[in-house]
Write an enzyme that holds these catalytic residues in place. Structure first.
Site, PDB file in Angstrom:
ATOM      1  N   LYS A   1       0.847  -1.208   0.000  1.00 36.08           N
ATOM      2  CA  LYS A   1       0.000   0.000   0.000  1.00 36.08           C
ATOM      3  C   LYS A   1       0.884   1.261   0.000  1.00 36.08           C
ATOM      4  O   LYS A   1       1.963   1.237  -0.584  1.00 36.08           O
ATOM      5  CB  LYS A   1      -0.986  -0.057   1.172  1.00 36.08           C
ATOM      6  CG  LYS A   1      -1.815  -1.363   1.139  1.00 36.08           C
ATOM      7  CD  LYS A   1      -2.992  -1.371   2.055  1.00 36.08           C
ATOM      8  CE  LYS A   1      -3.726  -2.709   1.939  1.00 36.08           C
ATOM      9  NZ  LYS A   1      -4.915  -2.791   2.775  1.00 36.08           N
TER      10      LYS A   1
ATOM     11  N   GLU B   1      -9.804  -0.553  -1.769  1.00 37.39           N
ATOM     12  CA  GLU B   1      -9.480   0.857  -1.501  1.00 37.39           C
ATOM     13  C   GLU B   1      -9.597   1.684  -2.779  1.00 37.39           C
ATOM     14  O   GLU B   1      -9.977   2.852  -2.737  1.00 37.39           O
ATOM     15  CB  GLU B   1      -8.080   0.948  -0.864  1.00 37.39           C
ATOM     16  CG  GLU B   1      -8.121   0.438   0.574  1.00 37.39           C
ATOM     17  CD  GLU B   1      -6.860  -0.250   1.071  1.00 37.39           C
ATOM     18  OE1 GLU B   1      -5.788  -0.064   0.471  1.00 37.39           O
ATOM     19  OE2 GLU B   1      -6.973  -1.004   2.061  1.00 37.39           O
TER      20      GLU B   1
ATOM     21  N   GLU C   1     -11.258 -10.380  -0.847  1.00 38.90           N
ATOM     22  CA  GLU C   1     -10.933  -9.590   0.334  1.00 38.90           C
ATOM     23  C   GLU C   1     -12.211  -8.957   0.872  1.00 38.90           C
ATOM     24  O   GLU C   1     -12.639  -7.911   0.375  1.00 38.90           O
ATOM     25  CB  GLU C   1      -9.942  -8.479  -0.015  1.00 38.90           C
ATOM     26  CG  GLU C   1      -8.632  -8.968  -0.594  1.00 38.90           C
ATOM     27  CD  GLU C   1      -7.515  -7.938  -0.421  1.00 38.90           C
ATOM     28  OE1 GLU C   1      -6.529  -8.269   0.236  1.00 38.90           O
ATOM     29  OE2 GLU C   1      -7.650  -6.806  -0.906  1.00 38.90           O
TER      30      GLU C   1
ATOM     31  N   GLY D   1      -7.458  -4.575   7.326  1.00 40.45           N
ATOM     32  CA  GLY D   1      -6.829  -3.645   8.262  1.00 40.45           C
ATOM     33  C   GLY D   1      -7.579  -3.493   9.571  1.00 40.45           C
ATOM     34  O   GLY D   1      -7.317  -2.572  10.343  1.00 40.45           O
TER      35      GLY D   1
END
Ligand code: 13P
Length: 250
Positions: A11, A96, A166, A172
């Site tokens: 990331k 994301e 995911e 996270g």
């Protein structure tokens, strides 16, 4: 038998110098690994990491790519620019990118098809949000993402694609899907590939799990029949953790 595929998505972490040093440590630490390995540093570190992973068992991945080949796309990076740095794989459709940057299934599909045309191996990400899970919509959401994301991808091209499931609520957060819950979605994705392509394609496609994969849960996850690897975020930034994950078979 499908090969396990463990990938580290760094990331937006590490400068070029930090990435170089970390990649050197990883190359040493992971020499013994008997799985397919990929690391995806930020764009600015691809060049320095590329020379380090050359000739090792680690392949280089990027975290994103533009859906067009060149031109007026300020801030974007093209497939050819990645190939120029010996990048092999590219993560596409990460949650994301979908949620923060509004990437649609259609845009992600353009990226997947372009990556395949260019000879890059997509790691194509899918997964539901917590609201979608609580509303009982996991299969609907995943079906739409897979069907739209892989539209126009031939069965031959699919051999280069890895699917990463995911669940957004597990990323996270320290919350992992239970191995059974994760496997149920993986099995569903495999059944979709059977429906869209063939039994042979369904048997062959590698499906990674991602979302708070850690040294203490990797074995149980990988023991599931339809889980073929992991796309690791936070734990891929720590040498000891990523080493334990990559060497989970030992
Ligand atoms: P975490 O492992 O930090 O939950 O991130 C998962 C992920 O998004 C990998 O792409």
């Amino acid at each position: 038998m499908r090969e396990y595929y463990i990938a580290g998505n760094w990331k937006m972490n590490k400068t070029a110098a930090e990435s170089r040093e970390f990649a050197e440590q990883l190359a040493d630490a992971l020499e013994e690994a008997s799985v397919k390995l990929m690391i995806a540093p930020p764009f600015t570190a691809l060049e320095s990491v590329s020379s380090i992973v050359q000739g090792t068992n680690i392949i280089l991945g990027a975290q994103n790519m533009c859906h067009e080949t060149s031109g007026a796309f300020t801030g974007e990076v093209s497939a050819d620019m990645l190939l120029d740095l010996d990048v092999t794989a590219v993560i596409l459709g990460h949650s994301e990118r979908r949620t923060i940057y509004g990437e649609t299934d259609e845009l992600i599909n353009q990226k997947v098809r372009l990556a395949l045309t260019k000879g890059l191996e997509p790691v194509f990400c899918i997964g539901e949000t917590l609201d979608e899970r609580e509303a009982g919509r996991v299969e609907d959401v995943v079906r739409t993402q897979v069907t739209k994301g892989l539209a126009g991808v031939s069965e031959d091209q699919l051999k280069q694609v890895t699917i990463a499931y995911e669940p957004v609520w597990a990323i996270g957060t320290g919350k992992t899907a239970t191995p059974d819950d994760a496997n149920a979605v993986h099995a569903f994705v495999r059944s979709l590939i059977r429906e869209l392509y063939s039994d042979a394609a369904a048997q062959a496609v590698q499906i990674q799990y991602g979302g708070s994969v850690k040294p203490d849960n990797v074995r149980e996850l990988m023991a599931q029949e339809d889980i073929d690897g992991a796309l690791v975020g936070g734990a891929s930034l720590k040498l000891e953790d990523f080493k334990k994950i990559a060497l989970f078979k030992k």
